[in-house]
Scaffold this motif. Structure first.
Motif, PDB file in Angstrom:
ATOM      1  N   LEU A  94      45.205  37.331  56.903  1.00  0.00           N
ATOM      2  CA  LEU A  94      43.974  37.265  57.689  1.00  0.00           C
ATOM      3  C   LEU A  94      43.888  35.955  58.465  1.00  0.00           C
ATOM      4  O   LEU A  94      43.456  35.945  59.619  1.00  0.00           O
ATOM      5  N   GLU A  95      44.322  34.866  57.863  1.00  0.00           N
ATOM      6  CA  GLU A  95      44.336  33.577  58.572  1.00  0.00           C
ATOM      7  C   GLU A  95      45.245  33.640  59.801  1.00  0.00           C
ATOM      8  O   GLU A  95      44.873  33.193  60.884  1.00  0.00           O
ATOM      9  N   TYR A  96      46.439  34.174  59.626  1.00  0.00           N
ATOM     10  CA  TYR A  96      47.366  34.316  60.752  1.00  0.00           C
ATOM     11  C   TYR A  96      46.772  35.218  61.829  1.00  0.00           C
ATOM     12  O   TYR A  96      46.814  34.899  63.019  1.00  0.00           O
ATOM     13  N   ALA A  97      46.245  36.364  61.414  1.00  0.00           N
ATOM     14  CA  ALA A  97      45.683  37.325  62.369  1.00  0.00           C
ATOM     15  C   ALA A  97      44.532  36.698  63.152  1.00  0.00           C
ATOM     16  O   ALA A  97      44.430  36.860  64.372  1.00  0.00           O
ATOM     17  N   ASP A 121      48.369  46.326  69.402  1.00  0.00           N
ATOM     18  CA  ASP A 121      49.493  45.559  69.940  1.00  0.00           C
ATOM     19  C   ASP A 121      50.296  44.847  68.858  1.00  0.00           C
ATOM     20  O   ASP A 121      51.472  44.547  69.049  1.00  0.00           O
ATOM     21  N   LEU A 122      49.650  44.539  67.723  1.00  0.00           N
ATOM     22  CA  LEU A 122      50.298  43.792  66.645  1.00  0.00           C
ATOM     23  C   LEU A 122      49.594  44.096  65.334  1.00  0.00           C
ATOM     24  O   LEU A 122      48.365  44.120  65.275  1.00  0.00           O
ATOM     25  N   ILE A 123      50.388  44.315  64.293  1.00  0.00           N
ATOM     26  CA  ILE A 123      49.852  44.451  62.933  1.00  0.00           C
ATOM     27  C   ILE A 123      50.244  43.188  62.178  1.00  0.00           C
ATOM     28  O   ILE A 123      51.411  42.787  62.200  1.00  0.00           O
ATOM     29  N   VAL A 124      49.280  42.553  61.545  1.00  0.00           N
ATOM     30  CA  VAL A 124      49.536  41.376  60.722  1.00  0.00           C
ATOM     31  C   VAL A 124      49.106  41.733  59.304  1.00  0.00           C
ATOM     32  O   VAL A 124      47.929  42.022  59.068  1.00  0.00           O
ATOM     33  N   MET A 125      50.050  41.731  58.377  1.00  0.00           N
ATOM     34  CA  MET A 125      49.716  42.123  57.007  1.00  0.00           C
ATOM     35  C   MET A 125      50.473  41.293  55.997  1.00  0.00           C
ATOM     36  O   MET A 125      51.504  40.709  56.306  1.00  0.00           O
ATOM     37  N   SER A 126      49.921  41.248  54.798  1.00  0.00           N
ATOM     38  CA  SER A 126      50.561  40.496  53.726  1.00  0.00           C
ATOM     39  C   SER A 126      51.432  41.428  52.894  1.00  0.00           C
ATOM     40  O   SER A 126      51.322  42.647  52.968  1.00  0.00           O
ATOM     41  N   THR A 127      52.286  40.816  52.120  1.00  0.00           N
ATOM     42  CA  THR A 127      53.102  41.560  51.179  1.00  0.00           C
ATOM     43  C   THR A 127      52.953  40.909  49.812  1.00  0.00           C
ATOM     44  O   THR A 127      52.749  39.699  49.714  1.00  0.00           O
ATOM     45  N   HIS A 128      53.011  41.715  48.792  1.00  0.00           N
ATOM     46  CA  HIS A 128      52.925  41.188  47.430  1.00  0.00           C
ATOM     47  C   HIS A 128      54.247  40.580  46.994  1.00  0.00           C
ATOM     48  O   HIS A 128      54.314  39.873  46.003  1.00  0.00           O
ATOM     49  N   GLY A 129      55.321  40.875  47.705  1.00  0.00           N
ATOM     50  CA  GLY A 129      56.625  40.294  47.381  1.00  0.00           C
ATOM     51  C   GLY A 129      57.239  40.851  46.118  1.00  0.00           C
ATOM     52  O   GLY A 129      58.005  40.171  45.439  1.00  0.00           O
ATOM     53  N   LEU A 163      40.147  41.630  66.694  1.00  0.00           N
ATOM     54  CA  LEU A 163      40.805  41.788  65.403  1.00  0.00           C
ATOM     55  C   LEU A 163      40.154  42.949  64.663  1.00  0.00           C
ATOM     56  O   LEU A 163      38.934  42.979  64.486  1.00  0.00           O
ATOM     57  N   TYR A 164      40.969  43.901  64.264  1.00  0.00           N
ATOM     58  CA  TYR A 164      40.492  45.059  63.513  1.00  0.00           C
ATOM     59  C   TYR A 164      40.907  44.879  62.063  1.00  0.00           C
ATOM     60  O   TYR A 164      42.095  44.838  61.752  1.00  0.00           O
ATOM     61  N   LEU A 165      39.913  44.746  61.190  1.00  0.00           N
ATOM     62  CA  LEU A 165      40.184  44.647  59.753  1.00  0.00           C
ATOM     63  C   LEU A 165      40.121  46.046  59.173  1.00  0.00           C
ATOM     64  O   LEU A 165      39.133  46.762  59.367  1.00  0.00           O
ATOM     65  N   LEU A 166      41.158  46.417  58.466  1.00  0.00           N
ATOM     66  CA  LEU A 166      41.247  47.762  57.902  1.00  0.00           C
ATOM     67  C   LEU A 166      41.425  47.686  56.402  1.00  0.00           C
ATOM     68  O   LEU A 166      42.288  46.965  55.908  1.00  0.00           O
ATOM     69  N   ASN A 167      40.608  48.428  55.695  1.00  0.00           N
ATOM     70  CA  ASN A 167      40.833  48.617  54.265  1.00  0.00           C
ATOM     71  C   ASN A 167      41.037  50.094  54.034  1.00  0.00           C
ATOM     72  O   ASN A 167      40.282  50.919  54.548  1.00  0.00           O
ATOM     73  N   VAL A 168      42.071  50.411  53.281  1.00  0.00           N
ATOM     74  CA  VAL A 168      42.330  51.799  52.936  1.00  0.00           C
ATOM     75  C   VAL A 168      41.909  51.997  51.495  1.00  0.00           C
ATOM     76  O   VAL A 168      42.525  51.467  50.574  1.00  0.00           O
ATOM     77  N   ALA A 169      40.812  52.722  51.331  1.00  0.00           N
ATOM     78  CA  ALA A 169      40.317  53.039  49.984  1.00  0.00           C
ATOM     79  C   ALA A 169      41.160  54.203  49.485  1.00  0.00           C
ATOM     80  O   ALA A 169      41.060  55.313  50.002  1.00  0.00           O
ATOM     81  N   ARG A 170      42.033  53.911  48.534  1.00  0.00           N
ATOM     82  CA  ARG A 170      42.945  54.945  48.036  1.00  0.00           C
ATOM     83  C   ARG A 170      42.132  56.041  47.359  1.00  0.00           C
ATOM     84  O   ARG A 170      41.465  55.811  46.360  1.00  0.00           O
ATOM     85  N   ILE A 171      42.205  57.210  47.930  1.00  0.00           N
ATOM     86  CA  ILE A 171      41.465  58.350  47.399  1.00  0.00           C
ATOM     87  C   ILE A 171      42.370  59.111  46.434  1.00  0.00           C
ATOM     88  O   ILE A 171      43.518  59.404  46.776  1.00  0.00           O
TER      89      ILE A 171
END
Length: 156
Positions: free
Chosen positions: A21-24, A105-113, A35-43
């Motif tokens: 989020l900081e990078y985005a 145009d760009l997706i910025v996301m984190s990874t748990h690694g 900036l579009y913040l998206l949360n996917v509520a796992r159904i």
């Protein structure tokens, strides 16, 4: 020069997403982007032991909407134009779908690694998004949470 006007940042409502989020936010500021913040509520799927919600706004989506709005207000308010989006479904699928719908145009996301057997079993949302997205994807390695050492964070 590449211009980013629409940036999607999937947020899973834990501390790992804040690095991305900081990078985005910074990229959006520098480019005058939305900036579009998206949360996917796992159904839960019908074959799971959890009940499937009926109706357009199940409880977990409403709770995610409130949490994401709080994060946005804290991290973005007055800094960039933003929109909060909550969808139900499978994260990697929804992220790719929303990116296509909004012409991102760009997706910025984190990874748990995750690595090893945990990665094999759980897979990687980031890997799937990279493979299936029609736009560039910036992956940000999550920072260790306060009180967590780097060895612990690499195992998660």
């Amino acid at each position: 020069m590449i211009e980013f006007r629409k940036i999607l940042c999937p947020v899973d409502l834990d501390d790992t997403a804040l690095s991305a989020l900081e990078y985005a936010r910074d990229i959006a500021q520098k480019n005058g982007a939305t900036l579009y913040l998206l949360n996917v509520a796992r159904i839960p799927a019908a074959d799971m032991d959890a009940p499937v919600a009926i109706g357009p706004h199940p409880h977990w989506e409403q709770a995610a909407q409130r949490s994401l709005a709080q994060i946005a207000a804290q991290w973005l308010q007055g800094r960039v134009a933003y929109e909060v989006i909550v969808r139900g479904g499978i994260p990697e699928t929804v992220i790719v779908e929303v990116a296509a719908e909004l012409d991102i145009d760009l997706i910025v996301m984190s990874t748990h690694g995750r690595t090893g057997i945990v990665h094999f079993i759980l897979g990687s949302v980031a890997e799937t998004v990279i493979r299936e997205s029609g736009c560039p994807v910036l992956i940000v390695k999550s920072k260790p949470v306060a009180g967590e050492d780097s060895a612990t964070s690499r195992k998660s």
